[in-house]
Write a protein that holds these residues in place. Structure first.
Motif, mmCIF file in Angstrom:
data_model
loop_
_atom_site.group_PDB
_atom_site.id
_atom_site.type_symbol
_atom_site.label_atom_id
_atom_site.label_comp_id
_atom_site.label_asym_id
_atom_site.label_seq_id
_atom_site.Cartn_x
_atom_site.Cartn_y
_atom_site.Cartn_z
ATOM 1 N N GLN A 66 -1.192 -4.055 1.279
ATOM 2 C CA GLN A 66 -2.490 -4.586 0.864
ATOM 3 C C GLN A 66 -3.164 -5.379 1.981
ATOM 4 O O GLN A 66 -4.384 -5.306 2.159
ATOM 5 N N ALA A 67 -2.362 -6.143 2.721
ATOM 6 C CA ALA A 67 -2.931 -6.926 3.820
ATOM 7 C C ALA A 67 -3.531 -6.012 4.884
ATOM 8 O O ALA A 67 -4.654 -6.225 5.357
ATOM 9 N N ALA A 69 -4.520 -2.896 4.568
ATOM 10 C CA ALA A 69 -5.684 -2.179 4.040
ATOM 11 C C ALA A 69 -6.930 -3.064 4.067
ATOM 12 O O ALA A 69 -8.048 -2.563 4.214
ATOM 13 N N GLY A 70 -6.739 -4.383 3.950
ATOM 14 C CA GLY A 70 -7.875 -5.298 3.967
ATOM 15 C C GLY A 70 -8.063 -6.018 5.284
ATOM 16 O O GLY A 70 -8.810 -7.007 5.342
ATOM 17 N N ASP A 72 -9.292 -6.985 9.095
ATOM 18 C CA ASP A 72 -10.634 -6.998 9.675
ATOM 19 C C ASP A 72 -10.757 -6.166 10.942
ATOM 20 O O ASP A 72 -11.876 -5.843 11.364
ATOM 21 N N ARG A 133 -4.050 -15.943 0.858
ATOM 22 C CA ARG A 133 -4.382 -14.515 0.881
ATOM 23 C C ARG A 133 -4.519 -14.075 2.329
ATOM 24 O O ARG A 133 -5.231 -14.701 3.105
ATOM 25 N N GLY A 135 -5.666 -10.855 4.398
ATOM 26 C CA GLY A 135 -6.311 -9.554 4.259
ATOM 27 C C GLY A 135 -6.489 -9.127 2.818
ATOM 28 O O GLY A 135 -6.506 -7.941 2.510
ATOM 29 N N GLY A 136 -6.559 -10.069 1.917
ATOM 30 C CA GLY A 136 -6.729 -9.743 0.500
ATOM 31 C C GLY A 136 -5.436 -9.734 -0.290
ATOM 32 O O GLY A 136 -5.470 -9.686 -1.521
ATOM 33 N N TYR A 151 -6.368 -10.249 10.932
ATOM 34 C CA TYR A 151 -6.414 -10.589 9.520
ATOM 35 C C TYR A 151 -7.244 -11.851 9.273
ATOM 36 O O TYR A 151 -7.219 -12.781 10.079
ATOM 37 N N THR A 152 -7.921 -11.882 8.132
ATOM 38 C CA THR A 152 -8.541 -13.102 7.643
ATOM 39 C C THR A 152 -7.594 -13.734 6.624
ATOM 40 O O THR A 152 -7.120 -13.057 5.708
#
Length: 296
Positions: A66-67, A69-70, A72, A133, A135-136, A151-152
């Motif tokens: 999930q990270a 896939a999300g 940045d 969180r 990357g989401g 990553y954010t």
């Protein structure tokens, strides 16, 4: 004449079959270490989780999936070399900066797989709560194993706590991210709503003064026995969080209590009491995606 044509057609058919067989043989050959390394780095640059999972020797966990896939940003470019021991060193550009990606290839099922320890390490801390969180993906703070990417990192619970920073995760030195978080205005409103709901429970008609509600009703000064107390909330205590968001104080509440019972003279009677300093105090905790208030 006809016989010659038939032979020619047959010869052509054989040539086509031979060519197709050669192509099948080439395509069915296991990928070389260099081809596997290139496929893995290309999948990282394209954000292709499915391709990455097909190349890894062990499946990714949901947080890493999930990270990534999300994320940045992915690899902008890469150059690599495969050593004789199967280790791969890649010079990459990630987030506009040079970085390195190192991993090991192992022979498996007649081909090559990327070892699971190809994931990089990110150590995350946060000033509020036990999770963040990335990357989401919601994950406990601490060490997080991730694929190389940008990553954010945001504070959790989402919407109730604010705080954001970016982290470039690759290889080399372990990456650390210290997130400074604060409770958002929406979080304060949600906390007040929890206090209001608690106040409503405290104000239900009861046969005695409810515990853990911060209420003091001096009915014993007027009644020998108490049958019932009815409360009317005129102003709910107003919540304020401590600077570290670990405790709260809800103060300046106004409540009216009507006590019904029997006086010392043996007659039924009711007495009304008013308090303009009703207060509740307690602790605040943030666990995963929840904010929990506990009255002390």
């Amino acid at each position: 004449m006809k016989r010659g044509v038939v032979i020619g057609i047959a010869a052509g058919a054989v040539a086509v079959l031979v060519a197709a067989g050669a192509a099948w043989w080439l395509l069915s050959r296991p990928a070389t270490p260099e081809q596997t390394a290139d496929a893995y780095l290309r999948a990282l640059s394209e954000g292709d989780v499915d391709a990455i999972q097909g190349l890894l020797g062990a499946p990714l966990d949901e947080v890493a999936i999930q990270a990534f896939a999300g994320a940045d940003g992915y690899l902008d470019s890469y150059e690599f070399a495969v050593r004789s021991d199967g280790s791969v060193h890649a010079e990459v550009e990630l987030g506009g900066e040079p970085a390195t990606v190192d991993f090991v290839l192992s022979a498996e099922d007649g081909g090559w797989k990327v070892d699971a320890d190809a994931l990089a390490s990110l150590e995350v801390t946060t000033t509020i709560g036990d999770s963040v969180r990335v990357g989401g993906a919601l994950t406990p703070a601490g060490e997080v194993r991730l694929l190389p990417a940008v990553y954010t990192i945001t504070a959790a619970p989402a919407g109730l706590v604010e705080g954001v920073l970016a982290a470039t995760v690759a290889d080399g030195a372990d990456t650390t991210a210290a997130l400074t978080a604060s409770v958002s205005s929406a979080g304060v409103e949600a906390a007040q709503e929890q206090v209001d709901a608690y106040v409503a429970e405290c104000a239900r008609a009861v046969t005695g003064v409810p515990p853990h509600c911060g209420l003091r009703v001096p009915w014993a000064a007027d009644l020998a026995t108490l049958d019932r107390i009815a409360f009317r909330v005129e102003a709910s205590p107003v919540l304020a969080l401590a600077a570290d968001a670990r405790t709260f104080a809800a103060t300046d509440g106004v409540v009216v209590a009507t006590a019904t019972g029997t006086t010392r003279a043996g007659t039924a009677a009711s007495f009304t009491y008013r308090a303009e300093d009703w207060a509740l105090r307690g602790t605040v905790s943030f666990r995963r995606d929840e904010m929990i208030l506990a009255v002390g």
